[in-house]
Design an enzyme around this catalytic site. Sequence first.
Site, PDB file in Angstrom:
ATOM      1  CE  LYS A 116       0.336   1.301  13.075  1.00  0.00           C
ATOM      2  NZ  LYS A 116      -0.582   1.508  11.915  1.00  0.00           N
ATOM      3  CE  LYS A 128      -7.078  -0.377  11.680  1.00  0.00           C
ATOM      4  NZ  LYS A 128      -5.875   0.452  11.498  1.00  0.00           N
ATOM      5  N   GLY A 167     -10.022   6.696  10.486  1.00  0.00           N
ATOM      6  CA  GLY A 167     -10.157   6.020   9.191  1.00  0.00           C
ATOM      7  C   GLY A 167      -9.130   4.917   8.991  1.00  0.00           C
ATOM      8  CG  ASP A 168      -7.210   0.955   8.084  1.00  0.00           C
ATOM      9  OD1 ASP A 168      -6.091   1.231   8.527  1.00  0.00           O
ATOM     10  OD2 ASP A 168      -7.412  -0.065   7.384  1.00  0.00           O
ATOM     11  CB  THR A 212      -0.483   7.687   6.917  1.00  0.00           C
ATOM     12  OG1 THR A 212      -1.526   7.900   7.876  1.00  0.00           O
ATOM     13  CG2 THR A 212       0.074   6.294   7.088  1.00  0.00           C
ATOM     14  CG  ASN A 244      -5.033   9.035   3.516  1.00  0.00           C
ATOM     15  OD1 ASN A 244      -4.208   8.683   4.343  1.00  0.00           O
ATOM     16  ND2 ASN A 244      -5.400  10.300   3.386  1.00  0.00           N
TER      17      ASN A 244
HETATM   18  P1  NDP Z   1      -7.589   3.663   1.145  1.00  0.00           P
HETATM   19  O1  NDP Z   1      -8.897   2.999   1.213  1.00  0.00           O
HETATM   20  O2  NDP Z   1      -7.520   5.130   1.014  1.00  0.00           O
HETATM   21  O3  NDP Z   1      -6.726   3.040  -0.051  1.00  0.00           O
HETATM   22  C1  NDP Z   1      -6.446   1.696  -0.120  1.00  0.00           C
HETATM   23  C2  NDP Z   1      -5.672   1.404  -1.397  1.00  0.00           C
HETATM   24  O4  NDP Z   1      -5.180   0.066  -1.367  1.00  0.00           O
HETATM   25  C3  NDP Z   1      -6.539   1.520  -2.640  1.00  0.00           C
HETATM   26  O5  NDP Z   1      -5.733   1.910  -3.726  1.00  0.00           O
HETATM   27  C4  NDP Z   1      -7.042   0.088  -2.789  1.00  0.00           C
HETATM   28  O6  NDP Z   1      -7.450  -0.241  -4.106  1.00  0.00           O
HETATM   29  C5  NDP Z   1      -5.829  -0.701  -2.389  1.00  0.00           C
HETATM   30  N1  NDP Z   1      -6.212  -2.007  -1.824  1.00  0.00           N
HETATM   31  C6  NDP Z   1      -7.024  -2.217  -0.753  1.00  0.00           C
HETATM   32  N2  NDP Z   1      -7.160  -3.523  -0.501  1.00  0.00           N
HETATM   33  C7  NDP Z   1      -6.412  -4.140  -1.409  1.00  0.00           C
HETATM   34  C8  NDP Z   1      -6.125  -5.503  -1.671  1.00  0.00           C
HETATM   35  N3  NDP Z   1      -6.669  -6.481  -0.914  1.00  0.00           N
HETATM   36  N4  NDP Z   1      -5.291  -5.771  -2.705  1.00  0.00           N
HETATM   37  C9  NDP Z   1      -4.752  -4.774  -3.459  1.00  0.00           C
HETATM   38  N5  NDP Z   1      -4.996  -3.481  -3.260  1.00  0.00           N
HETATM   39  C10 NDP Z   1      -5.798  -3.177  -2.267  1.00  0.00           C
HETATM   40  O7  NDP Z   1      -6.789   3.170   2.445  1.00  0.00           O
HETATM   41  P2  NDP Z   1      -5.493   3.790   3.120  1.00  0.00           P
HETATM   42  O8  NDP Z   1      -4.615   4.411   2.093  1.00  0.00           O
HETATM   43  O9  NDP Z   1      -5.937   4.599   4.265  1.00  0.00           O
HETATM   44  O10 NDP Z   1      -4.797   2.483   3.712  1.00  0.00           O
HETATM   45  C11 NDP Z   1      -3.798   1.750   3.008  1.00  0.00           C
HETATM   46  C12 NDP Z   1      -2.992   0.920   3.995  1.00  0.00           C
HETATM   47  O11 NDP Z   1      -2.354   1.784   4.940  1.00  0.00           O
HETATM   48  C13 NDP Z   1      -3.788  -0.068   4.844  1.00  0.00           C
HETATM   49  O12 NDP Z   1      -2.984  -1.199   5.100  1.00  0.00           O
HETATM   50  C14 NDP Z   1      -4.018   0.686   6.135  1.00  0.00           C
HETATM   51  O13 NDP Z   1      -4.246  -0.192   7.225  1.00  0.00           O
HETATM   52  C15 NDP Z   1      -2.688   1.403   6.280  1.00  0.00           C
HETATM   53  N6  NDP Z   1      -2.663   2.582   7.125  1.00  0.00           N
HETATM   54  C16 NDP Z   1      -3.527   3.616   6.949  1.00  0.00           C
HETATM   55  C17 NDP Z   1      -3.430   4.733   7.739  1.00  0.00           C
HETATM   56  C18 NDP Z   1      -4.298   5.927   7.537  1.00  0.00           C
HETATM   57  O14 NDP Z   1      -4.101   6.925   8.251  1.00  0.00           O
HETATM   58  N7  NDP Z   1      -5.250   5.916   6.600  1.00  0.00           N
HETATM   59  C19 NDP Z   1      -2.455   4.832   8.835  1.00  0.00           C
HETATM   60  C20 NDP Z   1      -1.532   3.702   8.885  1.00  0.00           C
HETATM   61  C21 NDP Z   1      -1.662   2.630   8.071  1.00  0.00           C
HETATM   62  P3  NDP Z   1      -9.009  -0.223  -4.497  1.00  0.00           P
HETATM   63  O15 NDP Z   1      -9.401   1.197  -4.524  1.00  0.00           O
HETATM   64  O16 NDP Z   1      -9.052  -0.896  -5.811  1.00  0.00           O
HETATM   65  O17 NDP Z   1      -9.706  -1.012  -3.415  1.00  0.00           O
HETATM   66  O1  2IT Z   2      -3.385   1.841  10.908  1.00  0.00           O
HETATM   67  C1  2IT Z   2      -3.432   3.000  11.391  1.00  0.00           C
HETATM   68  O2  2IT Z   2      -2.549   3.432  12.132  1.00  0.00           O
HETATM   69  C2  2IT Z   2      -4.568   3.852  11.034  1.00  0.00           C
HETATM   70  N1  2IT Z   2      -5.409   3.455  10.240  1.00  0.00           N
HETATM   71  C3  2IT Z   2      -4.723   5.208  11.673  1.00  0.00           C
HETATM   72  C4  2IT Z   2      -5.424   5.085  12.993  1.00  0.00           C
HETATM   73  C5  2IT Z   2      -5.784   6.368  13.680  1.00  0.00           C
HETATM   74  O3  2IT Z   2      -6.383   6.250  14.766  1.00  0.00           O
HETATM   75  O4  2IT Z   2      -5.483   7.445  13.200  1.00  0.00           O
END
Ligand code: NDP
Ligand code: 2IT
Length: 449
Positions: A116, A128, A167-168, A212, A244
């Site tokens: 990525k 990670k 974050g993640d 994102t 997020n």
């Molecule tokens: P958050 O913690 O902000 O939100 C996660 C969301 O997904 C929550 O609504 C959570 O529900 C739900 N969730 C988490 N685990 C599960 C599961 N096992 N089954 C069902 N629902 C689940 O995380 P992000 O929004 O940052 O991340 C979401 C996805 O995006 C991840 O895959 C992450 O790796 C990816 N990502 C994030 C980036 C970023 O900049 N933050 C960048 C690129 C990818 P609940 O609150 O009930 O746990």
């Molecule tokens: O999965 C992802 O790309 C992220 N959680 C963001 C990683 C970052 O360094 O901003």
Amino acid sequence: MYKSEYLNRVYESIVKRDPNEPEYLQAVREVFESLDLVVDKHPEWEKAGLIERFVEPERVLEFRVPWVDDQGKVQVNRGYRVQYNSAIGPYKGGLRFHPSVNLSVIKFLGFEQTLKNSLTTLPMGGGKGGSDFDPKGRSDAEVMRFCQSFMTEMARHIGQFTDVPAGDIGVGGREVGYLYGQFKRIVNRFEAGAITGKGIPFGGSLARTQATGYGLCYFASEALKKQRNDSFAGKKVVISGSGNVAQYAAEKCMQLGGTVVAMSDSNGYVVDERGIDLEKLFDIKQKRRARIRVYAEEVPGSEYHEGCKGIWGVKCDIALPCASQNEMDAEGARALVANGAMGVFEGANMPLTPEAIAVIQSAGLLYAPGKASNAGGVATSGLEMSQNSLRMAWSFEEVDQKLSGIMENIYNACYAASEECGCPGDLMVGANVAGFLKVAEAMMAQGVV
Ligand code: NDP
Ligand code: 2IT
């Protein structure tokens, strides 16, 4: 399994070495399927042991994270940082705090992150980390003590030129603030570029929070425009998750004229056919840190359904899975196809099982893998690092414009690579091949390291 004997051999060797890492093996299998189309053109790779080196992280750190809860009881979690590949820049990638975190999950995420980050066009390697710590139900003080303990170990391994976490899942602005505070205290330096996703007053970038989700919609818009001569306008959109990524994907979708009809969390999903009220959702998720069920309790006309998987049965044109890995299986994918959806764009990392991808692709829907379509987050982290190095801060509009340009470039690079591989429009092949070729070139140039 693969046409290439070389890929078969490498795959067998990692299954033998790490048989208990299903997520990691799943991510590698998908990428190898794509590399199978190009590996014959590069006999030099086998001689250099390139793919053997690529599938082995440069360094894996695993450590104890002891902390004291509000009752005075000692808790012990496990921390990880996988420094996956530094061929094109310092290790870069987020931290995940979730009870499901284990080495397989962090390795798959580090592997995906490497490709990525290569696609973003910015100089970032892949990494990670995270912990099996569950922030749910913990007080701010407990989260702070956990973050401080986690960073006390991690501080010695990171830095703006070494490894840059962010974050993640389970790690947002609050956690990054506590992590950065402890890092600064330990190293006795204001080294802002060592962590991204920081608050705006201490070196964070405007638009990183939104990046994102916004980037996902910019990418999807490019695919809709170039492959279907269409757009988000008038489309019904289903978004899983409500964290997020999901929140800002929903916001951008609406700005582009789409209607978000369903969102979820790990307990269930809500359907609101008139369009999710984002102000209400932000209040529930960002301020109250409550369950999504509360939305249906407070918004007349909306419905709550227990369980996550049913969300793919909600009729829509576009699906944006933005929660977690393997959240959509073949059954979910078949439901989307049966309802006449036109595209699936991944906001999460590896949210579709391989079977789900096969269903979506063979039905002729648009499909984009997370390593391309969710790259806007880390790309904007790269822009945050640039601003930290420059000791300057760009406006929201400036960052957002750069983000939109980067997503367009990523789409074009993926499409061009898909054409070169003889499968025009297969953005999964395109992303894997385009991402890998750049890392491979850098690794070849740097010798056996
Ligand atoms: P958050 O913690 O902000 O939100 C996660 C969301 O997904 C929550 O609504 C959570 O529900 C739900 N969730 C988490 N685990 C599960 C599961 N096992 N089954 C069902 N629902 C689940 O995380 P992000 O929004 O940052 O991340 C979401 C996805 O995006 C991840 O895959 C992450 O790796 C990816 N990502 C994030 C980036 C970023 O900049 N933050 C960048 C690129 C990818 P609940 O609150 O009930 O746990
Ligand atoms: O999965 C992802 O790309 C992220 N959680 C963001 C990683 C970052 O360094 O901003």
